[in-house]
Design a protein around this motif. Structure first.
Motif, mmCIF file in Angstrom:
data_model
loop_
_atom_site.group_PDB
_atom_site.id
_atom_site.type_symbol
_atom_site.label_atom_id
_atom_site.label_comp_id
_atom_site.label_asym_id
_atom_site.label_seq_id
_atom_site.Cartn_x
_atom_site.Cartn_y
_atom_site.Cartn_z
ATOM 1 N N ARG A 208 3.091 7.125 -3.079
ATOM 2 C CA ARG A 208 2.185 7.532 -2.231
ATOM 3 C C ARG A 208 0.651 7.225 -2.597
ATOM 4 O O ARG A 208 -0.039 6.923 -1.971
ATOM 5 N N GLN A 209 0.492 7.318 -4.062
ATOM 6 C CA GLN A 209 -0.893 7.081 -4.560
ATOM 7 C C GLN A 209 -1.172 5.514 -4.619
ATOM 8 O O GLN A 209 -2.326 5.205 -4.262
ATOM 9 N N VAL A 210 0.201 4.803 -4.707
ATOM 10 C CA VAL A 210 -0.231 3.354 -4.703
ATOM 11 C C VAL A 210 -0.705 2.856 -3.333
ATOM 12 O O VAL A 210 -1.644 2.428 -3.053
ATOM 13 N N PHE A 211 -0.335 3.551 -2.224
ATOM 14 C CA PHE A 211 -0.804 3.133 -0.823
ATOM 15 C C PHE A 211 -1.751 3.918 -0.129
ATOM 16 O O PHE A 211 -2.206 3.844 1.029
ATOM 17 N N ALA B 143 3.989 1.859 -13.268
ATOM 18 C CA ALA B 143 5.445 1.500 -12.808
ATOM 19 C C ALA B 143 5.585 1.454 -11.453
ATOM 20 O O ALA B 143 6.281 0.863 -11.002
ATOM 21 N N ALA B 144 4.908 2.291 -10.789
ATOM 22 C CA ALA B 144 4.909 2.354 -9.234
ATOM 23 C C ALA B 144 4.537 1.031 -8.547
ATOM 24 O O ALA B 144 5.089 0.371 -7.846
ATOM 25 N N VAL B 145 3.245 0.691 -8.968
ATOM 26 C CA VAL B 145 2.852 -0.768 -8.681
ATOM 27 C C VAL B 145 3.795 -1.802 -8.992
ATOM 28 O O VAL B 145 4.025 -2.658 -8.160
ATOM 29 N N SER B 146 4.431 -1.728 -10.177
ATOM 30 C CA SER B 146 5.281 -2.599 -10.588
ATOM 31 C C SER B 146 6.645 -2.611 -9.538
ATOM 32 O O SER B 146 7.089 -3.769 -9.314
ATOM 33 N N GLY B 147 6.943 -1.498 -9.383
ATOM 34 C CA GLY B 147 8.286 -1.379 -8.342
ATOM 35 C C GLY B 147 7.951 -1.717 -7.193
ATOM 36 O O GLY B 147 8.858 -2.409 -6.513
ATOM 37 N N VAL B 148 6.730 -1.819 -6.549
ATOM 38 C CA VAL B 148 6.384 -2.290 -5.236
ATOM 39 C C VAL B 148 6.663 -4.027 -5.260
ATOM 40 O O VAL B 148 7.035 -4.545 -4.483
ATOM 41 N N GLN B 149 6.176 -4.336 -6.395
ATOM 42 C CA GLN B 149 6.163 -6.032 -6.578
ATOM 43 C C GLN B 149 7.650 -6.446 -6.781
ATOM 44 O O GLN B 149 8.256 -7.387 -6.227
ATOM 45 N N ILE B 150 8.435 -5.433 -7.499
ATOM 46 C CA ILE B 150 9.940 -5.838 -7.575
ATOM 47 C C ILE B 150 10.683 -5.808 -6.147
ATOM 48 O O ILE B 150 11.317 -6.538 -6.034
#
Length: 271
Positions: free
Chosen positions: A60-63, A243-250
């Motif tokens: 949620r923080q990523v977006f 890690a969440a930003v990396s998860g979005v890219q993955i």
């Protein structure tokens, strides 16, 4: 009989060793990405493994952070621009390399491949200096152009592989039926090339979206793409937000490959 049994045993051991190496290689390649995704759901405010809870707050923080959303938008623009450039330049180049009737076709295919063999850092520095000579500073445009040069070989080689497998009799049949070369390209060649073009587009888009080795030298100060923003975050924070930003890219890469597999099938790219 004993020799046959010994040979069979050696074959079984060899196959077992190959399978073991393959499984170990897959684990080494995939495990880090899986661990990053698992950490992104941790409830603790610092990176640690194994996690002690499950939450979606980090995503949620990523977006919800304007800086990250803008970085994602910048990366999306770069990915789309890189893909468009690679299609416009790569498909005609592949056609010329495979069906060209002049002596320079081999040299052309090697020339296209050379930038992809050069380290991305070297290419990024070279493009940065070249842009400065003509008055073009770091920007989304310069970043897109430099990454397109870097990954153009992916599109060219993918389309060339498909072209080389097309039956020449199709062109001869079209010509016998009175089709012009342009009609042949439009109605026969391009539809048959579409699986390779779509696959190459996915690969070039992912590279344009995630590239850091070239982008680190060519991005604008106010146009930082997501990988550069992620690099800055790693240096200043130790929360699972990284890690969440990396998860979005993955997830984006997986969805892109799944879309190609669902629509045309990855096994059809080189059929």
């Amino acid at each position: 009989m004993s020799r046959l049994r010994a040979a069979s045993l050696l074959d079984a051991l060899g196959i077992g060793a190959i399978v073991a190496v393959a499984i170990a290689s897959l684990v080494i390649l995939i495990a880090p990405s899986i661990i990053v995704v698992i950490i992104s759901f941790d409830t603790r405010a610092f990176v640690a493994f194994p996690p002690q809870g499950f939450t979606l707050d980090w995503y949620r923080q990523v977006f919800s952070q304007d800086v990250l959303v803008e970085a994602m938008w910048n990366s999306l623009q770069v990915g789309v621009t890189v893909t468009a450039l690679c299609i416009l330049l790569g498909v005609p180049t592949a056609l010329v390399c495979v069906r060209g009737r002049f002596r320079g076709t081999t040299a052309l295919s090697i020339y296209v491949l050379v930038p992809h063999m050069v380290p991305g850092i070297v290419l990024g520095v070279a493009v940065l200096f070249a842009g400065a000579l003509v008055g073009v500073g770091p920007s989304i445009g310069l970043q897109s152009l430099s990454i397109a040069v870097f990954v153009l070989a992916v599109m060219v080689r993918t389309v060339m592989s498909r072209l080389q497998r097309l039956d020449p009799a199709l062109d001869e049949a079209a010509a016998n039926l009175g089709a012009t070369p342009f009609q042949n390209l439009r109605t026969i060649t391009f539809p048959l090339l579409m699986p390779a073009i779509l696959a190459g587009s996915v690969f070039t888009f992912i590279e344009g979206f995630d590239n850091i080795s070239v982008a680190i030298f060519t991005h604008g100060f106010r146009d930082r793409p997501l990988p550069i923003e992620l690099l800055a975050m790693v240096q200043t924070t130790n929360t699972p937000l990284v890690a969440a930003v990396s998860g979005v890219q993955i997830l984006l890469a997986i969805l892109a490959l799944a879309a190609v597999s669902k629509s045309i099938g990855l096994d059809r790219v080189n059929d």
